[in-house]
Motif scaffolding. Structure first.
Motif, PDB file in Angstrom:
ATOM      1  N   ILE A   1       5.512 -16.135  -6.786  1.00 56.54           N
ATOM      2  CA  ILE A   1       3.760 -15.903  -6.999  1.00 56.54           C
ATOM      3  C   ILE A   1       3.774 -15.301  -5.535  1.00 56.54           C
ATOM      4  N   ASP A   2       4.311 -16.056  -4.570  1.00 56.99           N
ATOM      5  CA  ASP A   2       3.886 -15.007  -3.652  1.00 56.99           C
ATOM      6  C   ASP A   2       3.741 -13.340  -3.112  1.00 56.99           C
ATOM      7  N   THR A   3       5.263 -13.004  -3.137  1.00 55.34           N
ATOM      8  CA  THR A   3       5.667 -11.760  -3.595  1.00 55.34           C
ATOM      9  C   THR A   3       4.582 -10.887  -4.294  1.00 55.34           C
ATOM     10  N   VAL A   4       4.588 -11.331  -5.539  1.00 56.48           N
ATOM     11  CA  VAL A   4       3.327 -10.654  -6.437  1.00 56.48           C
ATOM     12  C   VAL A   4       2.023 -10.524  -5.261  1.00 56.48           C
ATOM     13  N   VAL A   5       1.364 -11.885  -4.953  1.00 55.89           N
ATOM     14  CA  VAL A   5      -0.115 -11.275  -4.649  1.00 55.89           C
ATOM     15  C   VAL A   5       0.279 -10.856  -3.111  1.00 55.89           C
ATOM     16  N   GLU A   6       1.048 -11.027  -2.458  1.00 61.22           N
ATOM     17  CA  GLU A   6       1.441  -9.831  -0.831  1.00 61.22           C
ATOM     18  C   GLU A   6       1.496  -8.363  -1.628  1.00 61.22           C
ATOM     19  N   ALA A   7       1.769  -8.351  -2.529  1.00 58.35           N
ATOM     20  CA  ALA A   7       1.907  -6.463  -3.470  1.00 58.35           C
ATOM     21  C   ALA A   7       0.578  -6.383  -3.611  1.00 58.35           C
TER      22      ALA A   7
ATOM     23  N   SER B   1      -3.728  -3.469  -4.743  1.00 60.55           N
ATOM     24  CA  SER B   1      -5.049  -3.515  -5.229  1.00 60.55           C
ATOM     25  C   SER B   1      -4.424  -4.316  -6.600  1.00 60.55           C
ATOM     26  N   ALA B   2      -3.132  -4.024  -7.015  1.00 60.85           N
ATOM     27  CA  ALA B   2      -2.521  -4.627  -8.557  1.00 60.85           C
ATOM     28  C   ALA B   2      -0.839  -4.342  -8.558  1.00 60.85           C
ATOM     29  N   ALA B   3      -0.295  -5.861  -9.115  1.00 59.52           N
ATOM     30  CA  ALA B   3       0.888  -5.724  -9.140  1.00 59.52           C
ATOM     31  C   ALA B   3       1.568  -6.660  -9.624  1.00 59.52           C
ATOM     32  N   ALA B   4       2.563  -6.991 -10.186  1.00 60.99           N
ATOM     33  CA  ALA B   4       2.921  -7.949 -11.622  1.00 60.99           C
ATOM     34  C   ALA B   4       3.804  -7.202 -11.428  1.00 60.99           C
ATOM     35  N   PRO B   5       4.952  -8.381 -11.625  1.00 56.98           N
ATOM     36  CA  PRO B   5       6.443  -8.890 -11.569  1.00 56.98           C
ATOM     37  C   PRO B   5       7.347  -8.518 -12.961  1.00 56.98           C
ATOM     38  N   ALA B   6       8.065  -7.842 -12.989  1.00 57.39           N
ATOM     39  CA  ALA B   6       9.108  -6.825 -13.871  1.00 57.39           C
ATOM     40  C   ALA B   6      10.436  -6.947 -14.201  1.00 57.39           C
ATOM     41  N   VAL B   7      11.050  -6.682 -15.273  1.00 55.82           N
ATOM     42  CA  VAL B   7      12.337  -7.015 -15.951  1.00 55.82           C
ATOM     43  C   VAL B   7      12.707  -5.937 -16.511  1.00 55.82           C
ATOM     44  N   PRO B   8      14.305  -5.532 -16.248  1.00 58.15           N
ATOM     45  CA  PRO B   8      14.314  -4.357 -17.171  1.00 58.15           C
ATOM     46  C   PRO B   8      14.732  -4.775 -18.518  1.00 58.15           C
TER      47      PRO B   8
ATOM     48  N   SER C   1      -2.612  -4.119 -19.017  1.00 56.90           N
ATOM     49  CA  SER C   1      -3.038  -3.158 -19.516  1.00 56.90           C
ATOM     50  C   SER C   1      -5.137  -3.236 -19.600  1.00 56.90           C
ATOM     51  N   ALA C   2      -5.644  -3.879 -19.080  1.00 56.91           N
ATOM     52  CA  ALA C   2      -6.938  -4.179 -18.845  1.00 56.91           C
ATOM     53  C   ALA C   2      -7.178  -3.050 -17.880  1.00 56.91           C
ATOM     54  N   VAL C   3      -6.588  -3.022 -17.305  1.00 60.61           N
ATOM     55  CA  VAL C   3      -6.670  -2.333 -15.084  1.00 60.61           C
ATOM     56  C   VAL C   3      -6.302  -0.955 -15.592  1.00 60.61           C
ATOM     57  N   GLU C   4      -5.763  -0.801 -16.407  1.00 58.60           N
ATOM     58  CA  GLU C   4      -4.489   0.141 -16.532  1.00 58.60           C
ATOM     59  C   GLU C   4      -6.128   1.467 -17.825  1.00 58.60           C
ATOM     60  N   ARG C   5      -6.592   0.516 -18.238  1.00 58.23           N
ATOM     61  CA  ARG C   5      -7.523   1.674 -19.234  1.00 58.23           C
ATOM     62  C   ARG C   5      -8.625   1.719 -18.240  1.00 58.23           C
ATOM     63  N   LEU C   6      -8.240   1.477 -16.755  1.00 56.20           N
ATOM     64  CA  LEU C   6      -9.635   2.428 -15.834  1.00 56.20           C
ATOM     65  C   LEU C   6      -9.531   2.964 -15.167  1.00 56.20           C
ATOM     66  N   GLY C   7      -7.997   3.710 -15.861  1.00 52.97           N
ATOM     67  CA  GLY C   7      -6.889   4.324 -14.676  1.00 52.97           C
ATOM     68  C   GLY C   7      -6.141   4.138 -13.301  1.00 52.97           C
ATOM     69  N   LYS C   8      -6.104   2.691 -13.390  1.00 54.69           N
ATOM     70  CA  LYS C   8      -5.929   2.128 -12.115  1.00 54.69           C
ATOM     71  C   LYS C   8      -4.463   2.415 -12.259  1.00 54.69           C
ATOM     72  N   VAL C   9      -3.784   2.057 -11.384  1.00 51.63           N
ATOM     73  CA  VAL C   9      -1.874   2.002 -10.898  1.00 51.63           C
ATOM     74  C   VAL C   9      -1.436   0.527 -11.026  1.00 51.63           C
ATOM     75  N   VAL C  10      -0.416   0.211 -11.695  1.00 43.65           N
ATOM     76  CA  VAL C  10      -0.646  -1.125 -11.211  1.00 43.65           C
ATOM     77  C   VAL C  10       0.728  -1.012 -10.863  1.00 43.65           C
ATOM     78  N   TYR C  11       1.485  -1.763  -9.932  1.00 47.95           N
ATOM     79  CA  TYR C  11       2.766  -1.307  -9.157  1.00 47.95           C
ATOM     80  C   TYR C  11       3.687  -2.950  -9.540  1.00 47.95           C
TER      81      TYR C  11
END
Length: 242
Positions: free
Chosen positions: A128-134, A139-146, A201-211
């Protein structure tokens, strides 16, 4: 030492966690909310809330719930000693409506909103802390796995296309966003009637990048009965590693 810790904390963005907990649990069967099912003796939702409570980057929590779950979830917070400020609010008809309802109830000081599935009880405070810090940086971040499995596009029961697995990732929660960005994105999605499966997906609709940051294979979502069995095994393994 305590003074300096408080000083450092004051410098970071105020973050409210929004817990998506208004689902119907239809794939779990039995008509019981999966969030109240015991996972090694503690309800699924309680484990999720405990992780948020222990995360140093989270200041407050808002839970979006079904009407009939508002009182039980409030009691759950008291029973399991959730120390941070918690609100339990009525969710909406779908995920984006529920998350927006929770977002609108967040503390006015909120700069970041961290959307967490109530049914991801194995999330760790560290993740949680890692994603919040990112998100505080971009402005927009999420965790992901391959992805481990090959993914195919299917039409009429037949394979139409095989996707390149090296370009795909399974996105988890928490998904963390600048507060005004997420609220605008959710409002836009609702007005457009967009069918979304996550908040990125909601943020991506606005053309914003999610890291994306590195997630965890253990951060699974409880959806079916077998997920509870796997989650219990992971917990026991964690205890063995401790």
């Amino acid at each position: 030492m305590g003074f300096f810790k408080r000083f450092r904390d004051a410098k970071r963005p105020f973050c409210t966690a929004l817990v998506a907990a208004a689902g119907s649990s239809t794939r779990m069967g039995g008509g019981v909310s999966k969030l109240m099912l015991p996972l090694e003796g503690i309800p699924v939702l309680a484990r999720t809330l405990q992780a948020l409570d222990q995360a140093r980057s989270v200041d407050a929590i808002v839970i979006a719930a079904r009407e009939e779950d508002i009182v039980p979830f409030s009691q759950l917070c008291r029973t399991y000693g959730i120390g941070k400020p918690v609100k339990v609010v009525r969710g909406g008809e779908n995920r984006e409506a529920s998350v927006l309802c929770a977002a609108l109830e967040a503390d006015p000081r909120t700069q970041l909103l961290a959307v967490q599935d109530g049914a991801r009880p194995l999330v760790t405070p560290e993740l949680i802390d890692t994603v919040v810090e990112a998100a505080a940086r971009c402005s927009a971040a999420a965790p992901a796995v391959p992805l481990k499995d090959t993914v195919k596009v299917v039409r009429d029961g037949a394979v139409a296309e095989t996707l390149d697995r090296s370009t795909l990732a399974a996105v988890q929660t928490p998904q963390v966003f600048e507060a005004s960005l997420l609220k605008a994105a959710l409002q836009s999605a609702l007005e457009a009637g967009a069918q979304l499966t996550d908040d990125c997906s909601a943020v991506e609709r606005l053309g914003k990048v999610v890291y994306l940051v590195e997630g965890s294979e253990e951060n699974l979502k409880i959806t079916t009965p077998v997920d509870l069995v796997v989650a219990a095994a992971i917990l026991r393994e964690r205890w063995g590693r401790a």
